[in-house]
Design a protein around this motif. Structure first.
Motif, PDB file in Angstrom:
ATOM      1  N   ILE A 181       0.857  -1.185   0.000  1.00 18.23           N
ATOM      2  CA  ILE A 181       0.000   0.000   0.000  1.00 18.23           C
ATOM      3  C   ILE A 181       0.894   1.235   0.000  1.00 18.23           C
ATOM      4  CG2 ILE A 181      -1.729   1.316   1.286  1.00 18.23           C
ATOM      5  CD1 ILE A 181      -2.752  -1.336   2.416  1.00 18.23           C
ATOM      6  N   GLY A 182       0.697   2.118  -0.971  1.00 16.52           N
ATOM      7  CA  GLY A 182       1.496   3.329  -1.042  1.00 16.52           C
ATOM      8  C   GLY A 182       2.022   3.563  -2.446  1.00 16.52           C
ATOM      9  N   ASP A 183       2.660   4.706  -2.634  1.00 18.11           N
ATOM     10  CA  ASP A 183       3.117   5.139  -3.945  1.00 18.11           C
ATOM     11  C   ASP A 183       4.635   5.319  -3.925  1.00 18.11           C
ATOM     12  OD1 ASP A 183       3.624   6.341  -6.353  1.00 18.11           O
ATOM     13  OD2 ASP A 183       2.169   7.960  -6.126  1.00 18.11           O
ATOM     14  N   THR A 184       5.345   4.469  -4.637  1.00 20.34           N
ATOM     15  CA  THR A 184       6.803   4.546  -4.650  1.00 20.34           C
ATOM     16  C   THR A 184       7.328   5.746  -5.438  1.00 20.34           C
ATOM     17  OG1 THR A 184       6.761   2.911  -6.449  1.00 20.34           O
ATOM     18  CG2 THR A 184       7.263   2.101  -4.233  1.00 20.34           C
ATOM     19  N   HIS A 185       6.445   6.453  -6.164  1.00 23.53           N
ATOM     20  CA  HIS A 185       6.869   7.726  -6.747  1.00 23.53           C
ATOM     21  C   HIS A 185       7.263   8.708  -5.638  1.00 23.53           C
ATOM     22  CE1 HIS A 185       4.458   6.135 -10.115  1.00 23.53           C
ATOM     23  NE2 HIS A 185       5.220   6.900 -10.888  1.00 23.53           N
ATOM     24  N   LEU A 186       6.650   8.534  -4.467  1.00 21.12           N
ATOM     25  CA  LEU A 186       6.841   9.473  -3.360  1.00 21.12           C
ATOM     26  C   LEU A 186       7.791   8.962  -2.292  1.00 21.12           C
ATOM     27  CD1 LEU A 186       3.083  10.471  -2.939  1.00 21.12           C
ATOM     28  CD2 LEU A 186       4.826  11.617  -4.320  1.00 21.12           C
ATOM     29  N   LYS A 187       7.648   7.694  -1.914  1.00 26.84           N
ATOM     30  CA  LYS A 187       8.465   7.149  -0.828  1.00 26.84           C
ATOM     31  C   LYS A 187       8.503   5.635  -0.929  1.00 26.84           C
ATOM     32  CE  LYS A 187       4.566   6.965   2.403  1.00 26.84           C
ATOM     33  NZ  LYS A 187       4.045   7.402   3.714  1.00 26.84           N
ATOM     34  N   ILE A 188       9.428   5.036  -0.196  1.00 22.64           N
ATOM     35  CA  ILE A 188       9.512   3.579  -0.198  1.00 22.64           C
ATOM     36  C   ILE A 188       8.321   2.992   0.552  1.00 22.64           C
ATOM     37  CG2 ILE A 188      10.885   3.320   1.914  1.00 22.64           C
ATOM     38  CD1 ILE A 188      12.508   1.162   0.276  1.00 22.64           C
ATOM     39  N   THR A 189       7.761   1.936   0.017  1.00 24.72           N
ATOM     40  CA  THR A 189       6.636   1.256   0.652  1.00 24.72           C
ATOM     41  C   THR A 189       7.038  -0.189   0.932  1.00 24.72           C
ATOM     42  OG1 THR A 189       5.672   0.557  -1.459  1.00 24.72           O
ATOM     43  CG2 THR A 189       4.992   2.697  -0.600  1.00 24.72           C
ATOM     44  N   GLN A 190       6.322  -0.814   1.839  1.00 25.40           N
ATOM     45  CA  GLN A 190       6.656  -2.177   2.231  1.00 25.40           C
ATOM     46  C   GLN A 190       5.477  -3.107   2.030  1.00 25.40           C
ATOM     47  OE1 GLN A 190       8.043  -1.718   6.329  1.00 25.40           O
ATOM     48  NE2 GLN A 190      10.168  -1.892   5.635  1.00 25.40           N
ATOM     49  N   SER A 191       5.797  -4.355   1.711  1.00 22.15           N
ATOM     50  CA  SER A 191       4.799  -5.412   1.657  1.00 22.15           C
ATOM     51  C   SER A 191       5.135  -6.433   2.733  1.00 22.15           C
ATOM     52  CB  SER A 191       4.800  -6.095   0.289  1.00 22.15           C
ATOM     53  OG  SER A 191       3.986  -7.253   0.323  1.00 22.15           O
ATOM     54  N   SER A 192       4.162  -6.728   3.569  1.00 24.54           N
ATOM     55  CA  SER A 192       4.363  -7.713   4.627  1.00 24.54           C
ATOM     56  C   SER A 192       3.759  -9.065   4.275  1.00 24.54           C
ATOM     57  CB  SER A 192       3.751  -7.202   5.933  1.00 24.54           C
ATOM     58  OG  SER A 192       2.362  -6.955   5.764  1.00 24.54           O
ATOM     59  N   LEU A 193       3.304  -9.224   3.025  1.00 25.53           N
ATOM     60  CA  LEU A 193       2.697 -10.488   2.606  1.00 25.53           C
ATOM     61  C   LEU A 193       3.727 -11.617   2.635  1.00 25.53           C
ATOM     62  CD1 LEU A 193       0.438  -9.459  -0.422  1.00 25.53           C
ATOM     63  CD2 LEU A 193      -0.150  -9.607   1.997  1.00 25.53           C
ATOM     64  N   SER A 194       3.269 -12.799   2.927  1.00 28.91           N
ATOM     65  CA  SER A 194       4.152 -13.962   2.969  1.00 28.91           C
ATOM     66  C   SER A 194       4.586 -14.347   1.563  1.00 28.91           C
ATOM     67  CB  SER A 194       3.426 -15.146   3.615  1.00 28.91           C
ATOM     68  OG  SER A 194       2.389 -15.607   2.750  1.00 28.91           O
ATOM     69  N   LEU A 195       5.611 -15.167   1.482  1.00 30.82           N
ATOM     70  CA  LEU A 195       6.090 -15.639   0.188  1.00 30.82           C
ATOM     71  C   LEU A 195       5.003 -16.430  -0.533  1.00 30.82           C
ATOM     72  CD1 LEU A 195       8.296 -16.034  -1.906  1.00 30.82           C
ATOM     73  CD2 LEU A 195       9.172 -17.953  -0.551  1.00 30.82           C
ATOM     74  N   ASP A 196       4.258 -17.230   0.202  1.00 24.41           N
ATOM     75  CA  ASP A 196       3.171 -18.004  -0.407  1.00 24.41           C
ATOM     76  C   ASP A 196       2.108 -17.088  -1.010  1.00 24.41           C
ATOM     77  OD1 ASP A 196       4.338 -20.422   0.163  1.00 24.41           O
ATOM     78  OD2 ASP A 196       3.156 -20.802   1.971  1.00 24.41           O
ATOM     79  N   GLU A 197       1.767 -16.013  -0.286  1.00 23.27           N
ATOM     80  CA  GLU A 197       0.778 -15.053  -0.796  1.00 23.27           C
ATOM     81  C   GLU A 197       1.295 -14.355  -2.043  1.00 23.27           C
ATOM     82  OE1 GLU A 197      -1.724 -13.265   2.905  1.00 23.27           O
ATOM     83  OE2 GLU A 197       0.461 -13.000   3.039  1.00 23.27           O
ATOM     84  N   LEU A 198       2.540 -13.993  -2.041  1.00 23.48           N
ATOM     85  CA  LEU A 198       3.131 -13.338  -3.209  1.00 23.48           C
ATOM     86  C   LEU A 198       3.127 -14.273  -4.412  1.00 23.48           C
ATOM     87  CD1 LEU A 198       6.196 -11.541  -1.566  1.00 23.48           C
ATOM     88  CD2 LEU A 198       4.140 -10.448  -2.475  1.00 23.48           C
ATOM     89  N   LEU A 199       3.550 -15.507  -4.211  1.00 26.35           N
ATOM     90  CA  LEU A 199       3.647 -16.454  -5.317  1.00 26.35           C
ATOM     91  C   LEU A 199       2.278 -16.823  -5.886  1.00 26.35           C
ATOM     92  CD1 LEU A 199       6.421 -18.846  -3.940  1.00 26.35           C
ATOM     93  CD2 LEU A 199       6.609 -17.364  -5.946  1.00 26.35           C
ATOM     94  N   SER A 200       1.301 -17.013  -5.011  1.00 22.85           N
ATOM     95  CA  SER A 200      -0.013 -17.467  -5.472  1.00 22.85           C
ATOM     96  C   SER A 200      -0.820 -16.358  -6.143  1.00 22.85           C
ATOM     97  CB  SER A 200      -0.821 -18.042  -4.298  1.00 22.85           C
ATOM     98  OG  SER A 200      -1.078 -17.043  -3.331  1.00 22.85           O
ATOM     99  N   THR A 201      -0.544 -15.109  -5.790  1.00 20.67           N
ATOM    100  CA  THR A 201      -1.341 -14.004  -6.320  1.00 20.67           C
ATOM    101  C   THR A 201      -0.513 -13.037  -7.164  1.00 20.67           C
ATOM    102  OG1 THR A 201      -2.842 -14.122  -4.428  1.00 20.67           O
ATOM    103  CG2 THR A 201      -2.863 -12.085  -5.703  1.00 20.67           C
ATOM    104  N   HIS A 202       0.419 -12.355  -6.568  1.00 18.22           N
ATOM    105  CA  HIS A 202       1.075 -11.219  -7.227  1.00 18.22           C
ATOM    106  C   HIS A 202       2.133 -11.625  -8.249  1.00 18.22           C
ATOM    107  CE1 HIS A 202      -0.992  -8.381  -4.622  1.00 18.22           C
ATOM    108  NE2 HIS A 202      -0.831  -9.287  -3.673  1.00 18.22           N
ATOM    109  N   ILE A 203       2.819 -12.709  -7.991  1.00 20.83           N
ATOM    110  CA  ILE A 203       3.846 -13.156  -8.925  1.00 20.83           C
ATOM    111  C   ILE A 203       3.254 -14.039 -10.008  1.00 20.83           C
ATOM    112  CG2 ILE A 203       6.035 -14.445  -9.078  1.00 20.83           C
ATOM    113  CD1 ILE A 203       6.656 -13.527  -6.233  1.00 20.83           C
TER     114      ILE A 203
END
Length: 329
Positions: A181-203
């Motif tokens: 959540i956030g805009d990296t044009h402005l500042k660094i943002t973080q994702s706290s999602l697990s590796l499984d969540e990243l792989l199953s959805t975002h990746i």
């Protein structure tokens, strides 16, 4: 200095600016730059309203080409069409694509990429395959869906449209801007999602489409499941080398998102960003704050690890050769 080192860097041109054109001409003359990304302002934000006149762009193309022995190549963000940057270009709203019939989706994408071809623009930094599960403003009108399977289906049509119109596409923003959540044009943002969540959805869309593309863009989000320190994806060995290159088997060109974005400029020196990006598996540096400083950093890496840089130059030049073969005669 090896004149081929500039192949690793794609500086910006503010098409509306005389000084930006002069700087670009100097980069061509002195350092043999042969590619640029097109903008209509110096603003580093998403959704800027400024555009450039087509007449000005045509003038710029001629002036740059006078100074170059090779054909100058242009990159652009045209997710929604050339009209995002150019005053006479077409612009489409892609947020409702999921409800369109396949033939209507294909028609819109064809018009976007045909217009780039007609204007001698070789690289479309699209499609966006981020999964907008948090309904972020930065991804509204860009992300096709919050369903990775729908995104894969629609993005595949976009990629096909690019190649059918002799345009080189780019999957972005690996490993998924929608995971934070956030805009990296402005500042660094973080994702706290697990590796499984990243792989199953975002990746997932990247995995599904990885064999269809020759260019993938890294974002500047910090993924805590990979890097507990505030290291953005664009500087992360675990994400670029270990995940994208080794685990997913991607062997083509890796490009950064703009180095001018606040996520980087507010936290890191440009030389450190470039050093990490290049040494950790990245290839093509997009929109550095200072292109002359960037080439000095690349030259320093070259003096220490020449084989690493030569391998990247070869990979990038192969893609550029393909882009030049696509250009309208």
């Amino acid at each position: 200095m090896n004149k081929n080192l500039s192949n690793l860097i794609v500086p910006r041109i503010n098409v509306n600016s005389d000084s930006s054109l002069s700087n670009a001409i100097n980069l061509v003359n002195k350092f043999h730059f042969d590619s640029f990304i097109l903008f209509a302002s110096e603003e580093i934000k998403f959704g800027e309203k400024v555009t450039f006149p087509i007449e000005r762009f045509n003038f710029l193309k001629k002036e740059l080409q006078k100074k170059s022995e090779t054909k100058i190549l242009f990159f652009i963000d045209a997710e929604n069409g050339f009209g995002h940057r150019c005053d006479v270009g077409k612009k489409f709203d892609v947020k409702d694509l999921v409800s369109n019939e396949k033939k209507e989706i294909i028609k819109k994408f064809f018009e976007i990429n045909m217009e780039l071809y007609e204007n001698q623009i070789s690289f479309n930094l699209a499609p966006v395959v981020d999964v907008n599960i948090f309904n972020q403003e930065i991804l509204k009108g860009r992300s096709y869906s919050n369903d990775p399977e729908v995104i894969t289906r629609i993005a595949s049509l976009f990629i096909d449209s690019c190649y059918s119109n002799k345009i080189v596409p780019c999957l972005k923003h690996f490993p998924g801007q929608g995971a934070a959540i956030g805009d990296t044009h402005l500042k660094i943002t973080q994702s706290s999602l697990s590796l499984d969540e990243l792989l199953s959805t975002h990746i997932s869309p990247f995995v599904n489409l990885i064999d269809k593309v020759e260019l993938i863009m890294l974002n500047h989000v910090n993924y805590l499941s990979f890097d507990r320190e505030s290291i953005p994806a664009s500087m992360s060995k675990k994400i670029i080398n270990d995940l994208l290159v080794k685990k997913l088997g991607y062997k083509k060109v890796v490009i950064s998102d703009s180095l001018r974005m606040g996520a980087l400029t507010e936290n890191f020196l440009q030389e450190n960003v470039i050093e990490s990006f290049i040494r950790n598996g990245g290839d093509l540096i997009l929109d550095p704050v200072d292109p002359k400083e960037a080439i000095k950093v690349v030259n320093r890496i070259f003096s220490q690890s020449s084989e690493l840089i030569i391998k990247k130059i070869k990979k990038i030049n192969n893609l550029k050769a393909k882009a030049r073969s696509f250009l309208k005669r």
